[in-house]
Design a protein around this motif. Structure first.
Motif, PDB file in Angstrom:
ATOM      1  N   SER A  63      58.466   8.825  27.838  1.00 48.02           N
ATOM      2  CA  SER A  63      59.141   8.079  28.628  1.00 48.02           C
ATOM      3  C   SER A  63      59.685   6.683  27.665  1.00 48.02           C
ATOM      4  CB  SER A  63      58.736   7.615  29.981  1.00 48.02           C
ATOM      5  OG  SER A  63      57.484   6.824  29.773  1.00 48.02           O
ATOM      6  N   SER A 104      62.323   6.812  21.893  1.00 50.04           N
ATOM      7  CA  SER A 104      63.397   7.670  21.600  1.00 50.04           C
ATOM      8  C   SER A 104      63.767   7.579  20.283  1.00 50.04           C
ATOM      9  CB  SER A 104      64.753   7.627  22.398  1.00 50.04           C
ATOM     10  OG  SER A 104      64.365   7.828  23.731  1.00 50.04           O
ATOM     11  N   LYS A 138      62.717  11.409  25.785  1.00 49.87           N
ATOM     12  CA  LYS A 138      62.920  11.872  27.076  1.00 49.87           C
ATOM     13  C   LYS A 138      64.476  11.440  27.341  1.00 49.87           C
ATOM     14  CE  LYS A 138      61.081  11.905  31.565  1.00 49.87           C
ATOM     15  NZ  LYS A 138      59.834  11.623  32.367  1.00 49.87           N
ATOM     16  N   ARG A 139      64.778  10.171  27.068  1.00 52.20           N
ATOM     17  CA  ARG A 139      66.143   9.455  27.271  1.00 52.20           C
ATOM     18  C   ARG A 139      66.626   9.278  26.214  1.00 52.20           C
ATOM     19  NH1 ARG A 139      68.838   4.242  28.778  1.00 52.20           N
ATOM     20  NH2 ARG A 139      67.207   3.362  27.413  1.00 52.20           N
ATOM     21  N   ASP A 169      72.761   7.352  24.010  1.00 52.39           N
ATOM     22  CA  ASP A 169      74.020   7.597  24.245  1.00 52.39           C
ATOM     23  C   ASP A 169      74.954   7.295  23.262  1.00 52.39           C
ATOM     24  OD1 ASP A 169      74.904   5.236  25.183  1.00 52.39           O
ATOM     25  OD2 ASP A 169      74.245   5.646  27.255  1.00 52.39           O
ATOM     26  N   ASP A 219      60.186  -0.601  31.518  1.00 57.71           N
ATOM     27  CA  ASP A 219      61.557  -0.457  31.397  1.00 57.71           C
ATOM     28  C   ASP A 219      62.128  -1.065  30.047  1.00 57.71           C
ATOM     29  OD1 ASP A 219      61.586   1.425  33.260  1.00 57.71           O
ATOM     30  OD2 ASP A 219      62.104  -0.173  34.886  1.00 57.71           O
ATOM     31  N   ARG A 257      64.414   3.396  19.813  1.00 57.19           N
ATOM     32  CA  ARG A 257      64.227   2.676  21.243  1.00 57.19           C
ATOM     33  C   ARG A 257      62.806   2.656  21.623  1.00 57.19           C
ATOM     34  NH1 ARG A 257      65.981   5.844  24.906  1.00 57.19           N
ATOM     35  NH2 ARG A 257      68.108   5.468  24.685  1.00 57.19           N
ATOM     36  N   SER A 269      59.602   1.074  23.798  1.00 57.04           N
ATOM     37  CA  SER A 269      59.187   0.435  25.153  1.00 57.04           C
ATOM     38  C   SER A 269      58.252  -0.782  24.828  1.00 57.04           C
ATOM     39  CB  SER A 269      58.307   1.109  26.145  1.00 57.04           C
ATOM     40  OG  SER A 269      57.993   0.596  27.124  1.00 57.04           O
TER      41      SER A 269
END
Length: 174
Positions: free
Chosen positions: A22, A25, A42-43, A46, A70, A92, A94
């Motif tokens: 989570s 990425s 997981k995400r 875009d 987050d 990306r 966390s």
């Protein structure tokens, strides 16, 4: 990657991302046309995020989320094959992953290590990272310097002597 066989690369990336699905990425794009060849996480990124990423080596500023988990940062790394730019790797990560980097360097109790962004905001600490992230690191009040030593109170109120070094990304480590 040398021969366009992404199977081994995808397996390696999935192992890395799988440990923190989570939070991480990764996207591999071709350097010439910007086509996404691999997207793991997981995400997924875009189109807006991908278009905003630089096509040069960079580490972004810290993007603060609703929680420590987050919050994230982006990175872009060129992938050279035989000395030629072939791909861009975008990630990306966390903020929750950053303290693990400090722990991997054996910076546990007895030492207080911090990673700060370009503005001196704490992104990670070796001790109580969730409590202190987002706060300004003491000693970084004046003009930005690339390296210096400093004595004073750390964010926990403990007297320390620190060594600070700014990295090529603009982030700093103390």
């Amino acid at each position: 990657l040398r021969y366009g066989d992404f199977t081994g690369f995808i397996e390696q990336v999935e192992r890395l991302v799988g440990q923190h699905p989570s939070e991480t990425s990764l996207v591999l794009r071709s350097a010439d046309r910007g086509i996404v060849l691999v997207s793991v996480g997981k995400r997924p990124f875009d189109a807006t995020e991908l278009n905003a990423l630089d096509t040069e080596r960079m580490v972004s500023d810290f993007i603060r989320g609703a929680t420590f988990q987050d919050s994230a940062y982006y990175l872009t790394v060129p992938v050279l094959v035989d000395g030629e730019l072939r791909y861009w790797l975008h990630g990306r990560m966390s903020a929750a992953r950053l303290p693990q980097l400090l722990e991997a360097q054996n910076l546990r109790q007895g030492y207080f290590a911090s990673i700060v962004d370009r503005n001196g905001i704490i992104l990670a600490r070796s001790s109580e990272p969730e409590k202190h992230y987002g706060r300004k690191l003491p000693g970084l009040d004046g003009p930005a310097r690339n390296h210096f030593t400093w004595s004073g109170m750390n964010p926990q109120g403990i007297k320390v002597h620190g060594v600070f070094r700014r990295l090529s990304s603009g982030w700093g480590v103390t």
